[in-house]
Write an enzyme that holds these catalytic residues in place. Structure first.
Site, mmCIF file in Angstrom:
data_model
loop_
_atom_site.group_PDB
_atom_site.id
_atom_site.type_symbol
_atom_site.label_atom_id
_atom_site.label_comp_id
_atom_site.label_asym_id
_atom_site.label_seq_id
_atom_site.Cartn_x
_atom_site.Cartn_y
_atom_site.Cartn_z
ATOM 1 N N ASN A 399 2.810 -2.087 3.928
ATOM 2 C CA ASN A 399 2.157 -2.291 5.215
ATOM 3 C C ASN A 399 0.829 -3.023 5.046
ATOM 4 O OD1 ASN A 399 1.062 -2.170 7.762
ATOM 5 N ND2 ASN A 399 1.505 -0.024 8.102
ATOM 6 N N ASP A 400 -0.156 -2.351 4.498
ATOM 7 C CA ASP A 400 -1.481 -2.962 4.415
ATOM 8 C C ASP A 400 -1.505 -4.238 3.577
ATOM 9 O OD1 ASP A 400 -2.487 -0.950 6.011
ATOM 10 O OD2 ASP A 400 -2.926 0.354 4.301
ATOM 11 N N VAL A 401 -0.629 -4.323 2.567
ATOM 12 C CA VAL A 401 -0.668 -5.505 1.692
ATOM 13 C C VAL A 401 -0.092 -6.748 2.359
ATOM 14 C CG1 VAL A 401 -0.598 -4.149 -0.430
ATOM 15 C CG2 VAL A 401 1.543 -4.987 0.545
ATOM 16 N N ALA A 440 -4.417 2.621 5.510
ATOM 17 C CA ALA A 440 -5.736 2.280 6.017
ATOM 18 C C ALA A 440 -5.924 2.735 7.462
ATOM 19 C CB ALA A 440 -5.976 0.782 5.906
#
Lengths: 473, 101
Positions: A399-401, A440
């Site tokens: 997700n965040d990457v 995050a």
């Protein structure tokens, strides 16, 4: 044999062991030589342990003294080593590769506890030597923090303790407790106290500090914490080396202490977050709430059958594996999918973000376990220019990457983190369990991109269905 | 203050040793590819298991009649061995997977 000769033999064993640690670590820095490096260090360690047990000669002011040790104590030592070897060996061999980070954490905790126990036992033997007391107390404190911190990290990684627990103003509390423990330690060293109760009280308060230190930190940051605690244990071992004037403990300990610290900083850099940010927390805390993109578009849902068609008729597919893939243990089925597509002439690659998985490099280990060709794993800098020629990007549990906010939104907590630029591909299929935000705690604009389709469900289950569907085509 | 300065003077060899070791540690890790971070951390984890040498020394010097010391020492040796053996074996398992197919 002469005590002097025996003492020199022991010293030579320690010198060789120290050299194997340095050469071993160096060789572990290269994929080709890594395995031999590890075995070399292991051989050196065995030599150091054998020399410590069998050559029991001390150097004193007036020559060398051979110390007689009872057979009973030798029996105890061998029994302890046998127990440790069997348990350590079996656990290390049996553990699933996805569980490996928590195992490393556990073994690290054991080392910390060992250092702490040494401190507990040596305190009363060195009451008249301030330098030795300082080494003992510091080893005790750092070892205990490393032990209890590692246990918490273990519990967080294996999912027993999911949510970061934050006491109100925990930063202030933690700092105060840390200062308190250090002051307590200083009292033990300089006041000349003999109190066993106080010693155990210090041990207990250092354990409490280790818990307080680790507990507010989120699960995804655990790798950094483990790496930090790893260097703590190295430091504790080095204090032991100082106490006994034992050079092999000093080399091993300091080497791990400094290498571990550097490794911790490198990991933080890969996430573009300063270490202080990891320890004192930013994500999910006050800093993150309120930020993040407000834009809501529509989410496009895709069926397994449609995904199969899309993948089947592509020329080039890039798979982005993430934490979710590791949790769902989907590394084998993703390899099956990759092979199936390759058979049909689709070019498949894996894009590996530096912090994908549960530890840097963890994803590589997992995919290597399921026999994915090493050459298919492409690092972020190399794969990013390829996305605009990619037909389909399959994001599995990441997700965040892949959140474009890292590039575009300066108010985002992950702003500045290097990401995989999957939004440049023609189609993006995102497999996620739900619409929950990533670690995050921020929304991902990628999911609202018109080119993006969502494929909801557990990674392993969805990929199994996808493979079955592809086979019918 | 005098004490601190004298302490440094009396322990200068070990202090030089520590400073150089710190730089060796940093130098040895420099430029390692991300892929190898996890095995490297695990390998370093095994190496600090050298603390077991301290536990062995404690045991060897212990009074055979002091059961508290013997129990704690026994426990320390078990924990140290776990750290060493488990650490090296799990690192080897990770690295085994990196061999060329």
């Amino acid at each position: 044999m002469q005590p002097e000769f025996l003492y020199s033999l022991k010293t030579i064993a320690y010198i060789i062991a120290s050299a194997t640690f340095i050469i071993g670590l160096k060789r572990m820095g290269n994929a080709k030589t890594a395995r031999s490096g590890n075995l070399l260090a292991a051989a050196g360690m065995t030599l150091a342990i054998i020399a410590s047990i069998f050559i029991h000669v001390n150097k004193t002011a007036d020559g060398y003294e051979t110390v007689e040790t009872s057979g009973f104590i030798y029996t105890l030592i061998f029994a302890a080593i046998a127990i440790g070897t069997i348990i350590g060996w079996v656990t290390a061999k049996k553990v699933q590769m996805t569980k490996m980070p928590e195992l490393v954490s556990m073994f690290n905790g054991m080392g910390g506890a060992c250092a702490a126990l040494i401190g507990l036992m040596e305190f009363h033997h060195n009451l008249d030597n301030t330098g030795a007391l300082l080494a003992i107390i510091l080893g005790l404190i750092i070892g205990s923090v490393s032990f209890s911190g590692s246990v918490i990290a273990f519990l967080k990684l294996n999912g027993t303790m999911n949510q970061p627990i934050r006491l109100p103003s925990y930063n202030i509390i933690n700092t105060l407790v840390m200062i308190g423990v250090l002051a307590f330690g200083a009292h033990m060293v300089f006041s000349g106290t003999h109190s066993t109760t106080l010693l155990y009280l210090l041990f207990a308060s250092a354990l409490v500090y280790g818990i307080l230190f680790t507990i507010p930190i989120g699960g995804a940051d655990m790798p950094v914490v483990i790496s930090l605690l790893n260097s703590f244990t190295g430091l504790a071992a080095a204090f032991g080396g100082f106490l006994y004037d034992n050079k092999v403990m000093l080399t091993g300990g300091i080497l791990v202490g400094s290498a571990g610290t550097l490794l911790t900083l490198v990991m933080c850099k890969a996430m573009n977050r300063p270490l202080s940010n990891v320890i004192f927390g930013a994500f999910g805390g006050n800093a993150a709430s309120g930020s993040g993109p407000d834009v809501k578009g529509s989410i496009k849902d895709l069926s397994v059958a449609d995904s199969a068609v899309l993948l089947n008729y592509s020329k080039k597919v890039v798979i982005v594996p993430g934490y979710g893939l590791a949790v769902a243990q989907a590394q084998h089925i993703i390899h099956e999918l990759e092979e199936l597509l390759e058979e049909r002439g689709v070019e498949v690659k894996y894009a590996i973000h530096p912090v994908a998985g549960r530890m840097p490099g963890h994803m590589n280990v997992l995919l290597a376990e399921s026999n994915v060709d090493y050459g298919k794993l492409v690092e972020m800098e190399d794969i990013n220019p390829e996305f605009d020629q990619t037909d389909v990007v399959l994001v599995v549990g990441a997700n965040d990457v892949v959140n474009p906010a890292a590039k575009t939104d300066p108010s985002s907590p992950i702003y500045g983190m290097p990401i995989l630029e999957v939004e440049n591909a023609k189609h993006i299929i995102v497999n996620k369990r739900s619409m929950n935000a990533g670690y995050a705690g921020i929304d991902n604009l990628l999911f609202y991109d018109p080119k993006t389709s969502m494929l909801f469900g557990d990674a392993k289950k969805v990929l199994t269905e996808l493979v079955a569907e592809l086979k019918t085509m | 203050m005098t004490e601190i300065i004298n302490f440094i003077g009396n322990h200068q060899e070990i202090i030089f040793f520590i400073i150089l070791s710190v730089f060796v540690g940093v130098e040895v890790i420099g430029g390692v590819p991300t892929v190898l971070h996890t095995p490297l951390m695990s390998g370093a984890n095994a190496i600090h298991g050298v603390v077991i040498v301290g536990a062995i020394i404690v045991m060897l010097n212990a009074d055979p009649g002091d059961y508290l010391a013997l129990t704690l020492g026994f426990l320390a040796v078990v924990l140290g061995t776990l750290n060493v053996v488990g650490g090296f074996v799990v690192t080897d398992r990770m690295l085994e997977m990196f061999k060329k197919k």
